[in-house]
Design a protein around this motif. Sequence first.
Motif, PDB file in Angstrom:
ATOM      1  N   LYS A  51       0.789  -1.095  -0.087  1.00 29.11           N
ATOM      2  CA  LYS A  51      -0.087  -0.052  -0.074  1.00 29.11           C
ATOM      3  C   LYS A  51       0.736   1.244  -0.208  1.00 29.11           C
ATOM      4  O   LYS A  51       0.525   2.115  -0.617  1.00 29.11           O
ATOM      5  CB  LYS A  51      -0.978   0.002   1.225  1.00 29.11           C
ATOM      6  N   LEU A  52       1.886   1.098   0.828  1.00 29.76           N
ATOM      7  CA  LEU A  52       2.805   2.390   0.805  1.00 29.76           C
ATOM      8  C   LEU A  52       3.476   2.567  -0.535  1.00 29.76           C
ATOM      9  O   LEU A  52       3.668   3.724  -1.095  1.00 29.76           O
ATOM     10  CB  LEU A  52       3.911   2.155   1.752  1.00 29.76           C
ATOM     11  N   LYS A  88       2.245  15.151  -7.650  1.00 29.08           N
ATOM     12  CA  LYS A  88       1.939  15.432  -6.208  1.00 29.08           C
ATOM     13  C   LYS A  88       2.893  15.037  -5.042  1.00 29.08           C
ATOM     14  O   LYS A  88       2.749  15.344  -3.972  1.00 29.08           O
ATOM     15  CB  LYS A  88       0.724  15.107  -5.543  1.00 29.08           C
ATOM     16  N   LEU A  89       3.808  14.253  -5.556  1.00 32.85           N
ATOM     17  CA  LEU A  89       4.935  13.659  -4.778  1.00 32.85           C
ATOM     18  C   LEU A  89       6.069  15.000  -4.350  1.00 32.85           C
ATOM     19  O   LEU A  89       6.956  15.445  -5.167  1.00 32.85           O
ATOM     20  CB  LEU A  89       5.742  12.596  -5.333  1.00 32.85           C
ATOM     21  N   ARG A  90       5.893  15.394  -3.086  1.00 33.00           N
ATOM     22  CA  ARG A  90       6.830  16.539  -2.907  1.00 33.00           C
ATOM     23  C   ARG A  90       7.921  15.776  -1.787  1.00 33.00           C
ATOM     24  O   ARG A  90       7.755  14.817  -1.504  1.00 33.00           O
ATOM     25  CB  ARG A  90       5.869  17.473  -1.964  1.00 33.00           C
ATOM     26  N   LYS A  91       9.094  16.563  -1.733  1.00 30.39           N
ATOM     27  CA  LYS A  91       9.948  16.140  -0.775  1.00 30.39           C
ATOM     28  C   LYS A  91       9.686  15.732   0.463  1.00 30.39           C
ATOM     29  O   LYS A  91      10.182  14.390   0.880  1.00 30.39           O
ATOM     30  CB  LYS A  91      11.238  16.878  -0.871  1.00 30.39           C
ATOM     31  N   ASN A  92       8.777  16.490   1.272  1.00 30.05           N
ATOM     32  CA  ASN A  92       8.712  16.113   2.631  1.00 30.05           C
ATOM     33  C   ASN A  92       7.490  14.927   2.646  1.00 30.05           C
ATOM     34  O   ASN A  92       7.529  14.034   3.453  1.00 30.05           O
ATOM     35  CB  ASN A  92       8.086  17.180   3.258  1.00 30.05           C
ATOM     36  N   LYS A 110       8.314  11.142   4.108  1.00 36.87           N
ATOM     37  CA  LYS A 110       7.717  10.369   5.112  1.00 36.87           C
ATOM     38  C   LYS A 110       7.074   9.120   4.522  1.00 36.87           C
ATOM     39  O   LYS A 110       6.949   8.249   5.674  1.00 36.87           O
ATOM     40  CB  LYS A 110       6.175  11.324   5.515  1.00 36.87           C
ATOM     41  N   ILE A 111       6.811   8.796   3.489  1.00 39.09           N
ATOM     42  CA  ILE A 111       6.337   7.699   2.916  1.00 39.09           C
ATOM     43  C   ILE A 111       7.750   6.443   2.927  1.00 39.09           C
ATOM     44  O   ILE A 111       7.659   5.492   3.382  1.00 39.09           O
ATOM     45  CB  ILE A 111       6.004   7.860   1.250  1.00 39.09           C
ATOM     46  N   GLN A 112       9.096   7.135   2.658  1.00 39.50           N
ATOM     47  CA  GLN A 112       9.965   6.263   2.755  1.00 39.50           C
ATOM     48  C   GLN A 112      10.243   5.849   4.115  1.00 39.50           C
ATOM     49  O   GLN A 112      10.584   4.732   4.256  1.00 39.50           O
ATOM     50  CB  GLN A 112      11.158   6.999   2.237  1.00 39.50           C
ATOM     51  N   GLU A 113      10.186   6.883   5.170  1.00 38.21           N
ATOM     52  CA  GLU A 113      10.132   6.424   6.651  1.00 38.21           C
ATOM     53  C   GLU A 113       9.231   5.327   7.120  1.00 38.21           C
ATOM     54  O   GLU A 113       9.635   4.433   7.632  1.00 38.21           O
ATOM     55  CB  GLU A 113      10.130   7.634   7.377  1.00 38.21           C
ATOM     56  N   LYS A 114       8.191   5.447   6.518  1.00 33.82           N
ATOM     57  CA  LYS A 114       7.132   4.516   6.925  1.00 33.82           C
ATOM     58  C   LYS A 114       7.279   3.045   6.157  1.00 33.82           C
ATOM     59  O   LYS A 114       7.065   2.069   6.896  1.00 33.82           O
ATOM     60  CB  LYS A 114       5.671   4.860   6.345  1.00 33.82           C
ATOM     61  N   TYR A 115       7.855   3.177   4.910  1.00 34.19           N
ATOM     62  CA  TYR A 115       8.056   2.004   4.188  1.00 34.19           C
ATOM     63  C   TYR A 115       9.422   1.098   4.948  1.00 34.19           C
ATOM     64  O   TYR A 115       9.280  -0.010   5.133  1.00 34.19           O
ATOM     65  CB  TYR A 115       8.494   2.171   2.771  1.00 34.19           C
TER      66      TYR A 115
END
Length: 149
Positions: free
Chosen positions: A56-57, A69-73, A77-82
């Motif tokens: 899902k991530l 719409k993929l912004r750096k911040n 966050k998505i990378q950290e969750k992944y």
Amino acid sequence: GDVYKRQYQRRVHGNTNALQYYLEEKMKMVMEEGTLMQGIILSAWILQLKLDKLNKLSTKAGELLSKGKLRKNVDQKIQEKYIDNLQSVLKFLKDYKGIMTEGASIILQLFQDYGKFKDCLSFAKDTENFESLILYHSNNNNIRESIKI
């Protein structure tokens, strides 16, 4: 009973997947009792939930990227969750390596179903499931690798 209920409610309200938390708690009890079949079933279900979160991530990041719409911040966050979820999967596999070895065919199938072929191969190596490794390499026309095994 009340202490467990309060801890459970605290975890559920803390944005933790209630089903996964319940299954992980049940898994701890089953492992203490030494019930192999229940452990295999629970471990497969828990792993499926964890792999689903990873997918899902990945999907969410892909959708944001395709819409521009993929912004750096947001990306960070998505990378950290992944990474957190991936580490959770790896820790789970390590913590329950014994039960995972017994239910290896189920676990290998889950990795394949979720498209995690690299993880599938790594798990097969860790559990010394040589038949699966040979089959994988043979199916991918990599005869040299299958002979090495």
